[in-house]
Design a protein around this motif. Structure first.
Motif, PDB file in Angstrom:
ATOM      1  N   ALA A 129     -48.509  17.037  25.453  1.00 39.86           N
ATOM      2  CA  ALA A 129     -47.666  16.181  24.613  1.00 39.86           C
ATOM      3  C   ALA A 129     -47.045  16.972  23.466  1.00 39.86           C
ATOM      4  O   ALA A 129     -45.920  16.692  23.038  1.00 39.86           O
ATOM      5  N   THR A 130     -47.771  17.985  22.979  1.00 40.28           N
ATOM      6  CA  THR A 130     -47.249  18.816  21.886  1.00 40.28           C
ATOM      7  C   THR A 130     -46.206  19.799  22.381  1.00 40.28           C
ATOM      8  O   THR A 130     -45.187  20.036  21.714  1.00 40.28           O
ATOM      9  N   LEU A 131     -46.417  20.381  23.563  1.00 41.94           N
ATOM     10  CA  LEU A 131     -45.536  21.443  24.048  1.00 41.94           C
ATOM     11  C   LEU A 131     -44.352  20.942  24.849  1.00 41.94           C
ATOM     12  O   LEU A 131     -43.342  21.644  24.963  1.00 41.94           O
ATOM     13  N   SER A 132     -44.444  19.751  25.435  1.00 44.03           N
ATOM     14  CA  SER A 132     -43.377  19.282  26.329  1.00 44.03           C
ATOM     15  C   SER A 132     -42.006  19.181  25.652  1.00 44.03           C
ATOM     16  O   SER A 132     -40.988  19.459  26.308  1.00 44.03           O
ATOM     17  N   PRO A 133     -41.901  18.830  24.358  1.00 46.72           N
ATOM     18  CA  PRO A 133     -40.557  18.757  23.758  1.00 46.72           C
ATOM     19  C   PRO A 133     -39.939  20.122  23.449  1.00 46.72           C
ATOM     20  O   PRO A 133     -38.743  20.199  23.161  1.00 46.72           O
ATOM     21  N   LEU A 134     -40.737  21.177  23.508  1.00 49.31           N
ATOM     22  CA  LEU A 134     -40.230  22.498  23.122  1.00 49.31           C
ATOM     23  C   LEU A 134     -39.512  23.164  24.287  1.00 49.31           C
ATOM     24  O   LEU A 134     -39.824  22.919  25.454  1.00 49.31           O
ATOM     25  N   PRO A 135     -38.552  24.062  24.008  1.00 43.58           N
ATOM     26  CA  PRO A 135     -37.841  24.764  25.083  1.00 43.58           C
ATOM     27  C   PRO A 135     -38.534  26.057  25.531  1.00 43.58           C
ATOM     28  O   PRO A 135     -38.133  26.650  26.527  1.00 43.58           O
ATOM     29  N   LEU A 170     -52.244  20.016  34.976  1.00 44.02           N
ATOM     30  CA  LEU A 170     -52.362  18.996  33.939  1.00 44.02           C
ATOM     31  C   LEU A 170     -51.215  19.068  32.934  1.00 44.02           C
ATOM     32  O   LEU A 170     -50.745  18.041  32.438  1.00 44.02           O
ATOM     33  N   LEU A 171     -50.761  20.279  32.621  1.00 44.37           N
ATOM     34  CA  LEU A 171     -49.618  20.415  31.718  1.00 44.37           C
ATOM     35  C   LEU A 171     -48.358  19.821  32.344  1.00 44.37           C
ATOM     36  O   LEU A 171     -47.582  19.124  31.675  1.00 44.37           O
ATOM     37  N   GLU A 172     -48.143  20.084  33.635  1.00 43.38           N
ATOM     38  CA  GLU A 172     -46.973  19.533  34.300  1.00 43.38           C
ATOM     39  C   GLU A 172     -47.070  18.017  34.403  1.00 43.38           C
ATOM     40  O   GLU A 172     -46.070  17.307  34.216  1.00 43.38           O
ATOM     41  N   THR A 173     -48.275  17.508  34.672  1.00 47.05           N
ATOM     42  CA  THR A 173     -48.467  16.059  34.698  1.00 47.05           C
ATOM     43  C   THR A 173     -48.184  15.454  33.332  1.00 47.05           C
ATOM     44  O   THR A 173     -47.679  14.327  33.228  1.00 47.05           O
ATOM     45  N   GLY A 174     -48.483  16.214  32.272  1.00 44.79           N
ATOM     46  CA  GLY A 174     -48.279  15.724  30.910  1.00 44.79           C
ATOM     47  C   GLY A 174     -46.863  15.866  30.403  1.00 44.79           C
ATOM     48  O   GLY A 174     -46.604  15.535  29.243  1.00 44.79           O
ATOM     49  N   GLY A 175     -45.939  16.391  31.226  1.00 46.43           N
ATOM     50  CA  GLY A 175     -44.541  16.430  30.814  1.00 46.43           C
ATOM     51  C   GLY A 175     -43.934  17.805  30.639  1.00 46.43           C
ATOM     52  O   GLY A 175     -42.740  17.920  30.323  1.00 46.43           O
ATOM     53  N   VAL A 176     -44.707  18.882  30.814  1.00 47.09           N
ATOM     54  CA  VAL A 176     -44.149  20.231  30.708  1.00 47.09           C
ATOM     55  C   VAL A 176     -43.379  20.544  31.995  1.00 47.09           C
ATOM     56  O   VAL A 176     -43.938  20.456  33.090  1.00 47.09           O
ATOM     57  N   ALA A 177     -42.116  20.893  31.877  1.00 45.65           N
ATOM     58  CA  ALA A 177     -41.278  21.158  33.051  1.00 45.65           C
ATOM     59  C   ALA A 177     -41.801  22.369  33.821  1.00 45.65           C
ATOM     60  O   ALA A 177     -42.104  23.410  33.210  1.00 45.65           O
ATOM     61  N   PRO A 178     -41.925  22.275  35.150  1.00 44.63           N
ATOM     62  CA  PRO A 178     -42.460  23.404  35.939  1.00 44.63           C
ATOM     63  C   PRO A 178     -41.683  24.698  35.754  1.00 44.63           C
ATOM     64  O   PRO A 178     -42.272  25.785  35.798  1.00 44.63           O
ATOM     65  N   GLU A 179     -40.354  24.600  35.543  1.00 40.93           N
ATOM     66  CA  GLU A 179     -39.564  25.829  35.397  1.00 40.93           C
ATOM     67  C   GLU A 179     -39.851  26.569  34.091  1.00 40.93           C
ATOM     68  O   GLU A 179     -39.433  27.716  33.922  1.00 40.93           O
ATOM     69  N   ARG A 180     -40.569  25.931  33.189  1.00 36.64           N
ATOM     70  CA  ARG A 180     -40.939  26.616  31.946  1.00 36.64           C
ATOM     71  C   ARG A 180     -42.168  27.506  32.116  1.00 36.64           C
ATOM     72  O   ARG A 180     -42.473  28.322  31.246  1.00 36.64           O
ATOM     73  N   ILE A 181     -42.892  27.334  33.223  1.00 38.44           N
ATOM     74  CA  ILE A 181     -44.095  28.138  33.449  1.00 38.44           C
ATOM     75  C   ILE A 181     -43.678  29.536  33.893  1.00 38.44           C
ATOM     76  O   ILE A 181     -43.078  29.724  34.957  1.00 38.44           O
ATOM     77  N   ARG A 182     -43.986  30.515  33.081  1.00 37.38           N
ATOM     78  CA  ARG A 182     -43.575  31.897  33.360  1.00 37.38           C
ATOM     79  C   ARG A 182     -44.574  32.609  34.264  1.00 37.38           C
ATOM     80  O   ARG A 182     -44.190  33.377  35.140  1.00 37.38           O
ATOM     81  N   SER A 183     -45.864  32.365  34.065  1.00 38.30           N
ATOM     82  CA  SER A 183     -46.891  33.005  34.888  1.00 38.30           C
ATOM     83  C   SER A 183     -48.190  32.220  34.771  1.00 38.30           C
ATOM     84  O   SER A 183     -48.430  31.524  33.779  1.00 38.30           O
ATOM     85  N   VAL A 184     -49.019  32.363  35.802  1.00 41.06           N
ATOM     86  CA  VAL A 184     -50.356  31.759  35.826  1.00 41.06           C
ATOM     87  C   VAL A 184     -51.312  32.835  36.343  1.00 41.06           C
ATOM     88  O   VAL A 184     -51.102  33.374  37.434  1.00 41.06           O
ATOM     89  N   SER A 185     -52.339  33.141  35.565  1.00 40.36           N
ATOM     90  CA  SER A 185     -53.228  34.243  35.953  1.00 40.36           C
ATOM     91  C   SER A 185     -54.668  33.960  35.550  1.00 40.36           C
ATOM     92  O   SER A 185     -54.928  33.264  34.574  1.00 40.36           O
TER      93      SER A 185
END
Length: 216
Positions: A129-135, A170-185
């Motif tokens: 909820a905190t990060l979803s509005p950010l670009p 969970l972040l994507e379910t919470g509103g973070v756009a998938p294209e904003r995810i740069r990497s997962v490790s």
């Protein structure tokens, strides 16, 4: 014949009283510490240990103004402030690191599992909820402590990767756009928060890097 000033005979009593007070405080502290478990003593010691980056007078890589502004914005977020010690924010030259850490009073993960507890799910929802509005783009890292798993064919590498991907979902379910995810490790136990204490609960964490907008 000049008058001889009277000697102040009571000064030693004040000094002696101060000494006894300090001695009683010392023994009281020792008595309190004796009732703390070794695990809790390690946690307390970690809180007071000065980290190398904090000891430096001038940072090797200065934090740019954009990272400082982003850090201030996240620091003031009500959802993150309500999480207390479960959230650790750090301003870095290329963005802000947001560590969601496991604590003895509020575990974020099921034991030896990539699944998050109800508290962990609630914390990820608040973070989303905190990060979803950010670009800004995000990197997601999963971390473990240094304890060895007993499950055959499943190490801390798999565990940290599972936790990172669960956080991504969970972040994507919470509103973070998938294209904003740069990497997962998953980084296993290679980057503990306190290098001197790799078995601390706080090392079991999800680390989110909020990148500066100018970065690809």
């Amino acid at each position: 014949m000049p008058a001889i000033p009277a000697r102040k005979l009571g000064n030693w009593k004040m000094a002696y009283a101060d000494f006894l007070t300090a001695l009683m405080a010392f023994f009281l502290l020792m008595w309190l510490v004796s009732g703390v478990s070794p695990q809790d003593r390690s946690v307390i010691a970690g809180k007071f240990k000065l980290r190398p980056e904090a000891a430096a007078v001038l940072p090797a890589n200065p934090v740019p103004a954009e990272a400082q502004d982003l850090y201030s914005l996240l620091t003031l977020a009500d959802a993150l402030r309500a999480a207390g010690e479960s959230v650790v924010l750090t301003a870095e030259p290329d963005g802000v690191r947001l560590d969601l850490v496991d604590t003895s009073g509020r575990p974020l993960f099921e034991s030896a599992s990539g699944a998050l507890t109800l508290d962990g799910q609630a914390l990820l929802a608040a973070t989303a909820a905190t990060l979803s509005p950010l670009p800004n783009r995000l990197s997601i890292e999963g971390h473990t402590d240094a304890f060895t798993l007993t499950q055959a064919g499943y190490s801390n590498w798999e565990l940290s990767s599972d936790r990172a991907n669960e956080a991504r979902r969970l972040l994507e379910t919470g509103g973070v756009a998938p294209e904003r995810i740069r990497s997962v490790s998953g980084l296993s136990d290679t980057q503990p928060l306190d290098p001197g204490q790799p078995h601390l609960a706080q090392n079991r964490r999800i680390s989110l890097k909020v990148h500066l907008r100018a970065q690809p």
